[in-house]
Each structure stands twice: as structure tokens, then as C-alpha cells.
Enzyme design. Sequence first.
Site, PDB file in Angstrom:
ATOM      1  N   SER A  60       0.797  -1.225   0.000  1.00  0.00           N
ATOM      2  CA  SER A  60       0.000   0.000   0.000  1.00  0.00           C
ATOM      3  C   SER A  60       0.831   1.276   0.000  1.00  0.00           C
ATOM      4  CB  SER A  60      -0.961  -0.006   1.188  1.00  0.00           C
ATOM      5  OG  SER A  60      -0.287  -0.288   2.388  1.00  0.00           O
ATOM      6  N   HIS A  92      -5.341  -3.126  -2.954  1.00  0.00           N
ATOM      7  CA  HIS A  92      -4.939  -2.185  -4.010  1.00  0.00           C
ATOM      8  C   HIS A  92      -4.814  -2.866  -5.365  1.00  0.00           C
ATOM      9  CE1 HIS A  92      -4.144   1.028  -1.134  1.00  0.00           C
ATOM     10  NE2 HIS A  92      -3.675   0.081  -0.356  1.00  0.00           N
ATOM     11  N   LYS A  95     -11.992   0.861  -2.120  1.00  0.00           N
ATOM     12  CA  LYS A  95     -10.993   1.571  -2.940  1.00  0.00           C
ATOM     13  C   LYS A  95     -11.494   1.626  -4.384  1.00  0.00           C
ATOM     14  CE  LYS A  95      -7.625   0.946   0.598  1.00  0.00           C
ATOM     15  NZ  LYS A  95      -6.774   0.020   1.318  1.00  0.00           N
TER      16      LYS A  95
END
Length: 381
Positions: free
Chosen positions: A179, A207, A237
Site C-alpha cells: 500500500s 490495491h 478503494k
Amino acid sequence: MLHSHYTEELQIVKNAGNLRQLKHFKPTGATTVIYNRETYLMMSSNNYLGLTHHPEVIKAAQQAVEEYGTGSGGSRLMSGSHQLFLQLENQLADFKKTEKALVFNTGYMANLGILSALLTKDDFVFSDALNHASIIDGIRLSKAQLTIYKHKDMNDLERLLKQCQSNRTKLIVTDSVFSMDGDIAPLDELYALSRKYNALLMVDDAHATGVLGDGYGSAAHFNLHGKIDLQVGTLSKALASEGGFVATSSLLQEYLINKARSFIYSTALTPADIAAASTALRLVREDTSIIRRLQHNVSCLRTLLRDSDIQVETETPIFPIVTGDTNVAIHLADYLWDNKIIATPIRPPTVPENAARLRITVSAAHTEEDLQRLVKMLVSA
Ligand SMILES: *Cc1c(COP(=O)(O)O)cnc(C)c1O
């Protein structure tokens, strides 16, 4: 008197330049926010596909509120498991090519619940040195015997696996995209080691979902679709909503429904959260132009930075500009802020000592002009 200890501790944080404070923005789009009546360009969000403001995602959330109401009213096992969950979990399992998926309230809670449910104090866990805090906390909660291997160092991991002569459960856990650095774990080698040493493999795709492997995540990127024992992800996200999930076997899904305390003892996500994530996921699969725009922007920023002699190593939309010194990172962020660009400085303990950085993230919703403006400011800083 009762509080003076905390005052002193906070002062230590302040003196080190590490005090953090909240700023409250009003978002006006996927890449812009208003603060004190001024518009800022957002270069620090994990909204990688810009889907938070996609008309279809917004409409899905609105419709869900109208049809199902605002709150879910109970935990999943009590009264809160509304129909939209089943649809999203089927969609996620299909997307990750696993038998089942299970939604948690956040990615953080997914890692906490999964690790503490699957491991006991007699089991063994092998964790990358740069894994996310939620993995570290899940391991602590499990009380399993922890071995940290050097970041992405497969020789180190194999040496440690070899040393572990036990018939108890062994589990290897890693971020797929790290990250704060944006680099990618060698999932092919991790998978091979997990089979060789009879260990479960758990990968955190926070991610990577919507980003790697044409959006399908790290397993797809490495041609390991459906082979990883546990693929954790977040809905918060690239999927533009709120929540976490795991894609796994029917057996482990059922186990987690019955044993993962962060799943059992918390009220289910709202209908709007689930509907938004479900629509975002459909868009990732159906509208491939969105991910192509992200890929285009990543290579565009990489080229602009290289042409300006700014050193950044990355394979993903995460661009860490490592300054080392915390104050340098803060000054750089302040300079950008004064020029109406938001890029958060990352300091210890989020990153190791002397590894402070500006963490810039690119979204599919940025324009080339946005990226040019950012690089121009970085050059003049
Ligand atoms: C953001 C993040 C999480 C937590 O996910 P949330 O849904 O935000 O709680 C977990 N793991 C990694 C690697 C992350 O970056």
C-alpha cells in the site's frame, strides 16, 4: 492528572513532527474537493477508477435506499443479511473464480476476522515485513506463532518454512500490491512455496482489485485465477463503496461465517453500500475503457516524472516519492497544498523510520492536464 500521561505521549508525537490532524473536505467529483471555498486536485485517494461519482453507481445506491431503507438493522446472522448481499457475494465469487465469497464491514475487519478465526496459538503464520497494519493486527489477535520474512524475499521465506517442522496449520500472508510502495508481491513464487510446504496462502488485494490483471486482481495478473486459498479485498478503494470481502472455498466461507468474530458481532453494511459496490464491480467487468484509462494515466505519470528526473519506482497507480526525512515530506506536501494539490505525506509509524514519503495515487478520472500540473509543481518545489 488522570489524563496527563496522554498529554505527554501526544507531545512526543508532536515533537517528532508526526502529529496528524483531520481535514474535512467536500468532494465535488472523483478527483476534486472543496476546502475553505477553494478547489483542490486530489492526488491521494484510493478511488482508483473514479467510480465514486459514476452516475450508475450513484443511481444504484439511491435506488437501494428507496427500496431497502438506510440501515441494515442487524448483524448478518441476525436480521441484517438483505438480498443484495447474496447478489454481491455471488458476483465476487464469479469475479475471483472461487466457490464462494463473504463480505465483511471493512477490509480491516476482514483481515482481523479471518486471521483470528483460522489461526490459534499453536499455528504458524509467515508474514511479509511490509504487510498492512490490518494483517499485523489480525495476527496479533490470533496469537499464532509469527515469523516475518524479508520484504518479497522468497529465499528468506523458504528458509523459514523449511525450519518449521510442525504438523499444525501454516499460513503465508501478503499484500499483493504494497500500500505504501506500490510494488507487487511475487505471487507465482509464493504460490509455489505454499504448495511445496503445505501452507495456506492468503493474499490481500486491497490495491489490486480493479487495478491489476485487467481489474480481476493479483491472481489473474499471475495466471493463478481461483488457485489462491484466500483472496481478501476491499469494496472501499477501486470499488467506490465501503466494505471488505474474502473470496475462498465453500468450506472456508462457512467456517468464517461461524467463527470470524468481526463478521459475527457487527451490524451488516447498508443496502446503499452493497448496491454501489455491486454496480461498480459490474462496471469493472463490462466497461473495460475505465481500466484502460487508469493504465493510460499510470504510464502517462510515469513518463512525465521520468522526463523531469523525479525518481519514483512503481508498477501500479501508487507513486511513492520517498524523501526519507519526515520534514521534507511535509514541506513538499505543504507546497503542493499551497498550489491546490492534495498529496498526503506518509510518516512513521505507517512507514519505517527514515522512509517518509509523499504517496501519490493516480485515478482513471484524472486528466492528462491534472498530471502535468502535478509534475510541474513537483519540479518547482
Ligand atoms: C486499505 C487496506 C485495507 C483495509 O481496507 P478497508 O476496507 O479500508 O478497511 C486492508 N489491507 C490493505 C493492504 C489496505 O491497503
